[in-house]
Design an enzyme around this catalytic site. Structure first.
Site, PDB file in Angstrom:
ATOM      1  N   ASN A   5       0.836  -1.192   0.000  1.00 15.26           N
ATOM      2  CA  ASN A   5       0.000   0.000   0.000  1.00 15.26           C
ATOM      3  C   ASN A   5       0.875   1.249   0.000  1.00 15.26           C
ATOM      4  O   ASN A   5       2.093   1.184   0.222  1.00 15.26           O
ATOM      5  CB  ASN A   5      -0.913   0.010   1.237  1.00 15.26           C
ATOM      6  CG  ASN A   5      -2.248  -0.660   0.968  1.00 15.26           C
ATOM      7  OD1 ASN A   5      -2.821  -0.502  -0.103  1.00 15.26           O
ATOM      8  ND2 ASN A   5      -2.738  -1.412   1.939  1.00 15.26           N
ATOM      9  N   CYS A  14      -4.503  -7.754  -4.093  1.00 10.77           N
ATOM     10  CA  CYS A  14      -4.980  -6.613  -4.876  1.00 10.77           C
ATOM     11  C   CYS A  14      -5.421  -7.122  -6.247  1.00 10.77           C
ATOM     12  O   CYS A  14      -4.588  -7.579  -7.027  1.00 10.77           O
ATOM     13  CB  CYS A  14      -3.867  -5.576  -5.018  1.00 10.77           C
ATOM     14  SG  CYS A  14      -4.279  -4.191  -6.101  1.00 10.77           S
ATOM     15  N   GLY A  15      -6.720  -7.065  -6.534  1.00 14.40           N
ATOM     16  CA  GLY A  15      -7.241  -7.581  -7.794  1.00 14.40           C
ATOM     17  C   GLY A  15      -6.759  -6.805  -9.008  1.00 14.40           C
ATOM     18  O   GLY A  15      -6.350  -7.385 -10.017  1.00 14.40           O
ATOM     19  N   ASN A  16      -6.796  -5.482  -8.920  1.00 12.31           N
ATOM     20  CA  ASN A  16      -6.323  -4.677 -10.046  1.00 12.31           C
ATOM     21  C   ASN A  16      -4.819  -4.838 -10.239  1.00 12.31           C
ATOM     22  O   ASN A  16      -4.325  -4.863 -11.370  1.00 12.31           O
ATOM     23  CB  ASN A  16      -6.685  -3.207  -9.838  1.00 12.31           C
ATOM     24  CG  ASN A  16      -8.177  -2.957  -9.979  1.00 12.31           C
ATOM     25  OD1 ASN A  16      -8.874  -3.701 -10.648  1.00 12.31           O
ATOM     26  ND2 ASN A  16      -8.671  -1.911  -9.338  1.00 12.31           N
ATOM     27  N   ASN A 112     -11.770  -2.542   4.063  1.00 11.17           N
ATOM     28  CA  ASN A 112     -12.082  -1.674   2.931  1.00 11.17           C
ATOM     29  C   ASN A 112     -13.583  -1.432   2.918  1.00 11.17           C
ATOM     30  O   ASN A 112     -14.367  -2.367   3.117  1.00 11.17           O
ATOM     31  CB  ASN A 112     -11.634  -2.336   1.630  1.00 11.17           C
ATOM     32  CG  ASN A 112     -10.137  -2.597   1.624  1.00 11.17           C
ATOM     33  OD1 ASN A 112      -9.343  -1.677   1.635  1.00 11.17           O
ATOM     34  ND2 ASN A 112      -9.766  -3.859   1.620  1.00 11.17           N
ATOM     35  N   GLU A 130     -10.203   2.746   0.871  1.00 12.26           N
ATOM     36  CA  GLU A 130      -9.285   1.632   1.084  1.00 12.26           C
ATOM     37  C   GLU A 130      -8.413   1.832   2.314  1.00 12.26           C
ATOM     38  O   GLU A 130      -7.793   2.885   2.484  1.00 12.26           O
ATOM     39  CB  GLU A 130      -8.377   1.445  -0.141  1.00 12.26           C
ATOM     40  CG  GLU A 130      -9.085   0.839  -1.327  1.00 12.26           C
ATOM     41  CD  GLU A 130      -8.099   0.298  -2.349  1.00 12.26           C
ATOM     42  OE1 GLU A 130      -7.254  -0.549  -1.989  1.00 12.26           O
ATOM     43  OE2 GLU A 130      -8.175   0.737  -3.513  1.00 12.26           O
ATOM     44  N   CYS A 140     -10.979  -0.419  -6.789  1.00 10.56           N
ATOM     45  CA  CYS A 140     -10.413  -1.479  -5.955  1.00 10.56           C
ATOM     46  C   CYS A 140     -10.934  -2.803  -6.494  1.00 10.56           C
ATOM     47  O   CYS A 140     -12.132  -3.062  -6.453  1.00 10.56           O
ATOM     48  CB  CYS A 140     -10.837  -1.285  -4.501  1.00 10.56           C
ATOM     49  SG  CYS A 140     -10.399  -2.645  -3.406  1.00 10.56           S
ATOM     50  N   GLY A 141     -10.029  -3.640  -7.032  1.00  8.13           N
ATOM     51  CA  GLY A 141     -10.461  -4.871  -7.679  1.00  8.13           C
ATOM     52  C   GLY A 141     -11.176  -5.832  -6.753  1.00  8.13           C
ATOM     53  O   GLY A 141     -12.247  -6.365  -7.077  1.00  8.13           O
TER      54      GLY A 141
END
Length: 201
Positions: A5, A14-16, A112, A130, A140-141
């Site tokens: 972060n 983290c999806g993205n 989140n 977040e 945010c993914g």
């Protein structure tokens, strides 16, 4: 993939970031369109699609905890709080999100916070606060996935996909639903190179 972060600490999945890793590895020639990688929540598989988008497998969701009639808590690789509102366009996301994230229930580990507005049965808009950033982010993914799954429960939808409009652009989520348990979860969206640089050593 290890995700940091902006405060400099490692965080959960983290999806993205995962979609960007797949796209970047493809650009570097490390795979030919499909690859697997290890995240903090386990193995993930990704694929480059013909339109330049990336399709990423996400963790299964075995529990969607209902906190009240319009609010849910779930884990999609990172912990998420999802609440449904009639209008999120003028919401002070930093103020409202911070209050929830730092409340007694979530202050220790953080969470989140996603504010969601329903557009249609399988279409929503989202704004996210977040943890670790401690502010609103453009997308945010894992939050998009959490919102899509919570929407399926909230609307009791039989659909297996959801279009999600985030501040930073549109993403889509696909899943298989079985009694409010979700498997074969995919996050789909673009990953575009915005700059390139060199570091002299």
């Amino acid at each position: 993939m290890k995700y940091y972060n902006s405060v400099g600490r490692t965080s959960t999945f983290c999806g993205n970031g995962g979609r960007c890793v797949i796209s970047f590895a493809f650009v570097l020639g490390l795979h030919e369109g499909k690859c697997n990688f290890l995240g903090t929540d386990g193995m993930h598989a990704g694929a480059m699609l013909n339109d330049g988008e990336v399709r990423l497998t996400m963790t299964n969701v075995d529990e969607v905890k209902k906190l009240n009639d319009k609010t849910f808590q779930l884990y999609t690789g990172s912990p998420h709080y999802v609440t449904f509102l009639d209008d999120i366009s003028k919401l002070d996301v930093k103020k409202e999100g911070s209050a929830i994230r730092n409340s007694d229930a979530f202050a220790k580990e953080g969470i989140n916070v996603n504010f969601v507005q329903i557009i249609g049965p399988n279409e929503i808009s989202i704004r996210t606060y977040e943890r670790g950033v401690e502010d609103e982010t453009f997308a945010c993914g894992t939050g998009v996935v959490a919102a899509a799954i919570a929407n399926s429960v909230f609307q009791n939808s039989n659909g297996n996909n959801c279009i999600v409009h985030a501040q930073g652009g549109d993403l889509s989520v696909e899943f298989t639903k079985n009694d409010n348990r979700f498997s074969e979860v995919f996050l789909i969206g673009p990953a575009v190179k915005v700059f390139e640089g060199e570091i002299e050593i």
